[in-house]
Design an enzyme around this catalytic site. Structure first.
Site, PDB file in Angstrom:
ATOM      1  N   ASP A   1       0.851  -1.191   0.000  1.00  0.00           N
ATOM      2  CA  ASP A   1       0.000   0.000   0.000  1.00  0.00           C
ATOM      3  C   ASP A   1       0.889   1.244   0.000  1.00  0.00           C
ATOM      4  O   ASP A   1       2.115   1.151   0.069  1.00  0.00           O
ATOM      5  CB  ASP A   1      -0.975   0.003   1.193  1.00  0.00           C
ATOM      6  CG  ASP A   1      -2.299   0.687   0.833  1.00  0.00           C
ATOM      7  OD1 ASP A   1      -3.365   0.046   0.937  1.00  0.00           O
ATOM      8  OD2 ASP A   1      -2.255   1.879   0.437  1.00  0.00           O
TER       9      ASP A   1
ATOM     10  N   HIS B   1     -12.478  -1.501  -8.741  1.00  0.00           N
ATOM     11  CA  HIS B   1     -13.642  -0.621  -8.954  1.00  0.00           C
ATOM     12  C   HIS B   1     -13.308   0.835  -8.608  1.00  0.00           C
ATOM     13  O   HIS B   1     -14.094   1.739  -8.840  1.00  0.00           O
ATOM     14  CB  HIS B   1     -14.872  -1.088  -8.182  1.00  0.00           C
ATOM     15  CG  HIS B   1     -14.793  -0.813  -6.696  1.00  0.00           C
ATOM     16  ND1 HIS B   1     -15.918  -0.752  -5.918  1.00  0.00           N
ATOM     17  CD2 HIS B   1     -13.754  -0.586  -5.856  1.00  0.00           C
ATOM     18  CE1 HIS B   1     -15.563  -0.505  -4.665  1.00  0.00           C
ATOM     19  NE2 HIS B   1     -14.257  -0.405  -4.587  1.00  0.00           N
TER      20      HIS B   1
END
Ligand SMILES: C[S@@+](CC[C@H](N)C(=O)[O-])C[C@H]1O[C@@H](n2cnc3c(N)ncnc32)[C@H](O)[C@@H]1O
Ligand SMILES: COc1cc(-c2oc3cc(O)cc(O)c3c(=O)c2O)cc(OC)c1OC
Length: 359
Positions: free
Chosen positions: A228, A266
Site C-alpha cells: 500500500d 472498482h
C-alpha cells in the site's frame, strides 16, 4: 388552466405522481432519521437493554424528556417503516401505536451491521468531509474534473487521504471493519479453497492488513505481503509471515504465487484497471492467479435490494473516484485486455463476488 405538463395525465396519474415525487424527492429523510437514531444511540441502548423495550423505557435510557414522547414515537414509527426497528405489538390487537404499554421495540438485523462497530456508519466526525463531496453533484457534469470529490477539494481522493490524517484514519478504519466483516463471511464459507495451496500472496492495496492477517491466521505457512501507499503502511508492524511494503501498484508489485485485489479495481478507470492487472500478471508465477473481491453489477444471483445497494456504491465510486462498478461483460473485456486467458467467478457473498483470474 391546466399546467401544460398535466394535460396528458389523468387525475389518478397526477395523484400517483404526487406520491412518487414525495418518495423520490424526500428519500433523504431515511438517511437523516437513521443518522438521528445513531446520534441518539438507539441501537446501542436496545442492545444494552438485552430485550425488546417500550418507548418510555427507551427514552428514559437515552435521557430524552417524556415531553418529547409525541415526537420520539414518530421517529421510531418511521424507523420501523424503514426496517431499522421492529415493533412487537402486545397480544392485545387493538393496540394503538402511540400506546406505550402495548408495544416493544427491538433491533432489526440491519442494525447489527450499522451498529457503532459496523463499517461506514461512523461518519459523525467526517460528516463535512464525506457529504461535501456529494453537494451540488450537477456542477461536476458541467466541468472536466476527474471526480466530484476533485471539484469539491481540488485534490484526488487518495492524495487527500494521505494528506489529511483524520479523514485517512476514518477511511482506513472503516475499510478495515468492512474487511473484517467480509472475511468472517468468507472464512465461514471455508474460503472456498481460494487460498488453499498458496505459499505466498501479495494483498495489493491491502490497507492496514485486516485481510492479510485473517489469511495468515488461517494459513500460517503462507507468506503474505501487504502493498500500500507509504503513508498507510509506514508505521505498521508485520509478523513472521506478514510484511508491509510501501509502494505503488502502478509501478511494481512484489512477486508471489498469487495477488489479491479486494475493493481495488472498482476504484479505477478502464486504463488504470488494465495497468494494475498487467503489473499483477508480471508479479505472479505462471501457475499463479489473481484473486479479486469486488462487485459484479447486474448479477442475476442478486435481488433488487442488493442491486440498489450496488447502484449506491457505483454512485459513490463516481463521486469520490470518478470510477465505476462493472457488470460481467465489462470485467471480462478488461481481463482479456490485460492479457489474462481465463477467469472463474468462484462465489458471490452479498454485494461482492470472488473472482479468480489465470495468466
Ligand atoms: C478501497 S481501499 C481497499 C482496501 C482493502 N483492500 C480493503 O478491501 O479493505 C483501496 C486501497 O488502495 C490503496 N491504494 C490507492 N492507490 C494505490 C497505489 N497507487 N498503490 C498501492 N495502493 C494504493 C489505498 O491506500 C487503499 O488502502
Ligand atoms: C473509496 O471510498 C469509499 C469506498 C467505500 C466502499 O464501501 C463499500 C461498502 C460495502 O458494503 C461494500 C463494498 O464493497 C464497499 C466498497 O468496496 C467501498 O470501496 C465506502 C466509502 O464511504 C462510505 C468510501 O469513502 C468515500
Amino acid at each position: 388552466m391546466a399546467d401544460h405538463n398535466d394535460q396528458n395525465l389523468t387525475p389518478s396519474d397526477l395523484l400517483l405522481a404526487e406520491t412518487q415525487s414525495w418518495n423520490q424527492l424526500y428519500f433523504f429523510i431515511e438517511h437523516v432519521t437513521l443518522k438521528c437514531a445513531l446520534q441518539l444511540g438507539i441501537p446501542n441502548a436496545i442492545t444494552k437493554h438485552g430485550k425488546p423495550m417500550t418507548l418510555s423505557k427507551l427514552m428514559s435510557s437515552l435521557s430524552i424528556s417524556p415531553s418529547k414522547y409525541p415526537y420520539f414515537h414518530r421517529l421510531t414509527r418511521i424507523l420501523v417503516r424503514y426496517g431499522l426497528l421492529i415493533l412487537q405489538k402486545h397480544e392485545d390487537n387493538n393496540v394503538d401505536d402511540g400506546d406505550d404499554s402495548k408495544g416493544y421495540y427491538s433491533l432489526a438485523p440491519t442494525d447489527r451491521y450499522i451498529m457503532k462497530d459496523g463499517p461506514w456508519n461512523s461518519m459523525e466526525d467526517q460528516d463535512s468531509f464525506f457529504f461535501k463531496a456529494w453537494n451540488c453533484l450537477g456542477d461536476w457534469f458541467r466541468n472536466e474534473d476527474p471526480s466530484k470529490f476533485y471539484t469539491a477539494y481540488g485534490d484526488l481522493f487518495w492524495t487527500k487521504l494521505s494528506r489529511d490524517t483524520s479523514s485517512g484514519n476514518w477511511f482506513h478504519a472503516n475499510m478495515a471493519r468492512d474487511s473484517r466483516s467480509f472475511m468472517n463471511v468468507l472464512i465461514g464459507n471455508e474460503f472456498k479453497d481460494v487460498f488453499k495451496g498458496l505459499t505466498s500472496l501479495v494483498d495489493v492495496g491491502g490497507g492496514t492488513g485486516t485481510v492479510a492477517m485473517a489469511i495468515t491466521k488461517k494459513f500460517p505457512d503462507m507468506k503474505c505481503i501487504v502493498l500500500d501507499l507509504p503513508p498507510i503502511v509506514a508505521n505498521l508492524q508485520g509478523s513472521e509471515n506478514l510484511e508491509f511494503v510501501a509502494g505503488d501498484m502502478f509501478q511494481k508489485i512484489p512477486a508471489a504465487n498469487a495477488v489479491l485485489l479486494k475493493s481495488i479495481l472498482h476504484d479505477w478507470n478502464d486504463e488504470e484497471f488494465v495497468k494494475i492487472l498487467k503489473n499483477c500478471k508480471d508479479a505472479i508465477t505462471r501457475s499463479g492467479k489473481v484473486i479479486i473481491i469486488d462487485m459484479v453489477m447486474e448479477n442475476p444471483e442478486l435481488d433488487d435490494e442488493a442491486f440498489q445497494a450496488q447502484l449506491f456504491i457505483d454512485m459513490l465510486m463516481m463521486v469520490f473516484l470518478g470510477s465505476k462498478e462493472r457488470n460481467k461483460k465489462e470485467w471480462e473485456k478488461l481481463f482479456f485486455d490485460a492479457g489474462f486467458t481465463s477467469y472463474k467467478i468462484i462465489l458471490t457473498l452479498g454485494l461482492r463476488s470472488v473472482i479468480e483470474l489465470y495468466p
